[in-house]
Design an enzyme around this catalytic site. Structure first.
Site, PDB file in Angstrom:
ATOM      1  N   MET A  59       0.836  -1.281   0.015  1.00 57.49           N
ATOM      2  CA  MET A  59       0.170   0.034   0.124  1.00 57.49           C
ATOM      3  C   MET A  59       1.010   1.031  -0.049  1.00 57.49           C
ATOM      4  O   MET A  59       0.421   2.408   0.420  1.00 57.49           O
ATOM      5  CB  MET A  59      -0.886   0.100   1.150  1.00 57.49           C
ATOM      6  CG  MET A  59      -1.868  -1.106   1.388  1.00 57.49           C
ATOM      7  SD  MET A  59      -3.386  -0.924   2.038  1.00 57.49           S
ATOM      8  CE  MET A  59      -2.633  -0.691   3.713  1.00 57.49           C
ATOM      9  N   ALA A 107       3.914   4.102   0.961  1.00 59.46           N
ATOM     10  CA  ALA A 107       4.642   4.460   2.070  1.00 59.46           C
ATOM     11  C   ALA A 107       5.816   3.761   2.453  1.00 59.46           C
ATOM     12  O   ALA A 107       5.790   3.141   3.621  1.00 59.46           O
ATOM     13  CB  ALA A 107       3.719   4.829   3.104  1.00 59.46           C
ATOM     14  N   GLY A 167      11.218  -2.791   5.657  1.00 57.02           N
ATOM     15  CA  GLY A 167      10.557  -3.871   5.590  1.00 57.02           C
ATOM     16  C   GLY A 167       9.871  -4.471   4.283  1.00 57.02           C
ATOM     17  O   GLY A 167      10.153  -5.446   3.764  1.00 57.02           O
ATOM     18  N   HIS A 168       9.348  -3.177   3.186  1.00 60.87           N
ATOM     19  CA  HIS A 168       8.986  -3.615   2.166  1.00 60.87           C
ATOM     20  C   HIS A 168       9.927  -4.022   1.234  1.00 60.87           C
ATOM     21  O   HIS A 168      10.133  -4.667   0.336  1.00 60.87           O
ATOM     22  CB  HIS A 168       8.241  -2.282   1.655  1.00 60.87           C
ATOM     23  CG  HIS A 168       6.853  -1.913   2.267  1.00 60.87           C
ATOM     24  ND1 HIS A 168       6.797  -0.738   2.954  1.00 60.87           N
ATOM     25  CD2 HIS A 168       5.668  -2.399   2.366  1.00 60.87           C
ATOM     26  CE1 HIS A 168       5.817  -0.740   3.421  1.00 60.87           C
ATOM     27  NE2 HIS A 168       4.872  -1.786   3.083  1.00 60.87           N
ATOM     28  N   GLN A 222     -10.318  -2.569   2.498  1.00 60.80           N
ATOM     29  CA  GLN A 222      -9.675  -3.403   3.764  1.00 60.80           C
ATOM     30  C   GLN A 222      -9.565  -2.448   4.811  1.00 60.80           C
ATOM     31  O   GLN A 222      -9.219  -2.861   5.844  1.00 60.80           O
ATOM     32  CB  GLN A 222      -8.380  -4.044   3.274  1.00 60.80           C
ATOM     33  CG  GLN A 222      -7.256  -3.115   3.325  1.00 60.80           C
ATOM     34  CD  GLN A 222      -5.862  -3.791   2.636  1.00 60.80           C
ATOM     35  OE1 GLN A 222      -5.998  -4.221   1.572  1.00 60.80           O
ATOM     36  NE2 GLN A 222      -5.083  -4.032   3.667  1.00 60.80           N
ATOM     37  N   GLY A 275       5.033 -10.176   4.086  1.00 58.57           N
ATOM     38  CA  GLY A 275       5.766  -9.972   5.337  1.00 58.57           C
ATOM     39  C   GLY A 275       5.288 -10.986   6.558  1.00 58.57           C
ATOM     40  O   GLY A 275       4.044 -10.923   6.554  1.00 58.57           O
ATOM     41  N   LYS A 330       5.549  -9.678   9.305  1.00 65.91           N
ATOM     42  CA  LYS A 330       4.722  -8.766  10.103  1.00 65.91           C
ATOM     43  C   LYS A 330       3.302  -8.788  10.276  1.00 65.91           C
ATOM     44  O   LYS A 330       2.758  -8.614  10.972  1.00 65.91           O
ATOM     45  CB  LYS A 330       5.196  -7.469   9.513  1.00 65.91           C
ATOM     46  CG  LYS A 330       4.415  -6.191   9.827  1.00 65.91           C
ATOM     47  CD  LYS A 330       4.711  -5.560  11.016  1.00 65.91           C
ATOM     48  CE  LYS A 330       3.942  -4.452  11.594  1.00 65.91           C
ATOM     49  NZ  LYS A 330       3.176  -3.774  10.659  1.00 65.91           N
ATOM     50  N   GLN A 357      -2.543 -11.976   8.132  1.00 63.18           N
ATOM     51  CA  GLN A 357      -2.866 -11.709   6.784  1.00 63.18           C
ATOM     52  C   GLN A 357      -2.083 -12.916   5.611  1.00 63.18           C
ATOM     53  O   GLN A 357      -2.801 -13.538   4.681  1.00 63.18           O
ATOM     54  CB  GLN A 357      -2.035 -10.580   6.177  1.00 63.18           C
ATOM     55  CG  GLN A 357      -2.189 -10.118   4.895  1.00 63.18           C
ATOM     56  CD  GLN A 357      -1.888  -8.581   4.731  1.00 63.18           C
ATOM     57  OE1 GLN A 357      -2.741  -7.822   4.720  1.00 63.18           O
ATOM     58  NE2 GLN A 357      -0.615  -8.354   4.244  1.00 63.18           N
TER      59      GLN A 357
HETATM   60  P1  AMP Z   1       1.506  -3.106   3.432  1.00 68.45           P
HETATM   61  O1  AMP Z   1       2.030  -1.939   2.500  1.00 68.45           O
HETATM   62  O2  AMP Z   1       1.466  -2.688   4.777  1.00 68.45           O
HETATM   63  O3  AMP Z   1       0.259  -3.634   2.884  1.00 68.45           O
HETATM   64  O4  AMP Z   1       2.671  -4.193   3.343  1.00 68.45           O
HETATM   65  C1  AMP Z   1       3.129  -4.839   2.201  1.00 68.45           C
HETATM   66  C2  AMP Z   1       3.628  -6.039   2.538  1.00 68.45           C
HETATM   67  O5  AMP Z   1       4.748  -5.695   3.280  1.00 68.45           O
HETATM   68  C3  AMP Z   1       3.055  -7.158   3.333  1.00 68.45           C
HETATM   69  O6  AMP Z   1       3.246  -8.395   2.755  1.00 68.45           O
HETATM   70  C4  AMP Z   1       3.349  -6.759   4.682  1.00 68.45           C
HETATM   71  O7  AMP Z   1       3.447  -7.841   5.639  1.00 68.45           O
HETATM   72  C5  AMP Z   1       5.128  -6.492   4.467  1.00 68.45           C
HETATM   73  N1  AMP Z   1       5.693  -5.696   5.571  1.00 68.45           N
HETATM   74  C6  AMP Z   1       4.918  -4.689   6.153  1.00 68.45           C
HETATM   75  N2  AMP Z   1       5.979  -4.446   7.344  1.00 68.45           N
HETATM   76  C7  AMP Z   1       6.995  -5.224   7.065  1.00 68.45           C
HETATM   77  C8  AMP Z   1       8.116  -5.211   7.902  1.00 68.45           C
HETATM   78  N3  AMP Z   1       8.420  -4.494   9.062  1.00 68.45           N
HETATM   79  N4  AMP Z   1       9.050  -6.363   7.541  1.00 68.45           N
HETATM   80  C9  AMP Z   1       8.724  -7.075   6.730  1.00 68.45           C
HETATM   81  N5  AMP Z   1       7.746  -7.131   5.762  1.00 68.45           N
HETATM   82  C10 AMP Z   1       6.739  -6.159   6.154  1.00 68.45           C
END
Ligand code: AMP
Length: 284
Positions: free
Chosen positions: A30, A32, A36-37, A61, A149, A151, A155
């Protein structure tokens, strides 16, 4: 790095790669973006011939409209980070592109209750929205490998269930959580934390670690109540702290009966809701 907004032009391009025998890795996000991403992106770039990252803040969501409105967005910065990470394709569709017939969170598969416990109990409809968007994006990209992730433990567990139930021809790879120096799990939402709450929020990971060391000897009820107290004493408002079976996500009562055990927590740091988890036993 190539940039696509329309899924039809993206598909034409990817079909060409597929015809030439290239493997495709996909990282849905999503935006930002943080390290981690980028860890997911690096894994894909390393393992696959072509890596596609999507940036789409999926309205279906968000059970809380203000969370959707406040969600950080920065496409130019994200785009620069992805280019530097060696990504091949950025896919950033519009809402109309993803939902041409309107938004509806009905999903055709039985999530077997995985979506209504833990996060789902506090965010009704959230995982139906997640399943819907990930399925749509998978249909558009048709990757060989999907990167998610750890995290977001619940999900990826639900997406793994969807892949299995629908027999989708994609391999799910789960990447360990990237953390800030004090242990706080990286999250796009951390951008909204004050310096004070950023420090206080470390208590979530600290508590998960302490609890992990106690599961062999202490009662789970005591571990859980101590964890909730520790989080609230630090100035956060805990929503849940649960010790579950890593496959079924059901709360466990006797650790000796389970090979895969995970601690999961959610807490409010001011007006920012944070989640984290730690594998207590076994691995993904
Ligand atoms: P999001 O942009 O929050 O929807 O996250 C996109 C992907 O990045 C998802 O698969 C998350 O689980 C993963 N993700 C978010 N934060 C982290 C993190 N700190 N470490 C590893 N993966 C992450």
């Amino acid at each position: 790095m190539q940039y696509f907004v329309k899924h039809t032009t993206l598909k034409n391009k990817l079909d060409l790669y597929r015809k030439n025998g290239k493997t495709i890795g996909f990282i849905p996000t999503m935006g930002a973006l943080h390290d981690g991403h980028l860890k997911l992106v690096h894994a894909s770039v390393y393992e696959c011939d072509i890596s596609v990252c999507s940036i789409f803040v999926n309205p279906t969501q968000f059970n809380d409209v203000s969370d959707l409105v406040k969600y950080p967005r920065n496409l130019p910065k994200d785009s620069a980070l992805l280019k530097a990470a060696g990504l091949d394709i950025l896919f950033a569709p519009t809402i109309l592109e993803v939902y041409p017939n309107g938004m509806d969170i009905r999903v055709d598969i039985d999530l077997e209750g995985l979506d209504t416990i833990l996060e789902g109990a506090f965010r009704p409809g959230h995982f139906k929205g997640v399943v819907q968007i990930v399925k749509r994006l998978l249909d558009m990209v048709q990757p060989d490998v999907l990167y998610m992730g750890q995290k977001d433990f619940q999900q990826f567990t639900i997406i793994r269930h969807m892949i299995k139930t629908l027999h989708l021809p994609v391999k799910l790879v789960v990447i360990p959580t990237e953390r800030e120096p004090g242990g706080l799990a990286m999250s796009s939402r951390n951008e909204r934390l004050s310096a004070e709450y950023r420090k206080k929020a470390r208590v979530i990971f600290e508590t998960l670690n302490t609890s992990k060391t106690r599961i062999e000897k202490d009662s789970l009820v005591t571990i859980k109540s101590d964890a909730l107290k520790k989080i609230s004493d630090a100035g956060l408002i805990p929503e849940y702290f649960e010790i579950v079976d890593g496959n079924t996500l059901q709360v466990i009562h006797d650790p000796s009966q389970h090979e895969y055990i995970v601690g999961l927590a959610a807490a409010w740091a001011g007006d920012v809701r944070l989640i984290d988890n730690l594998i207590f036993r076994g691995k993904n």
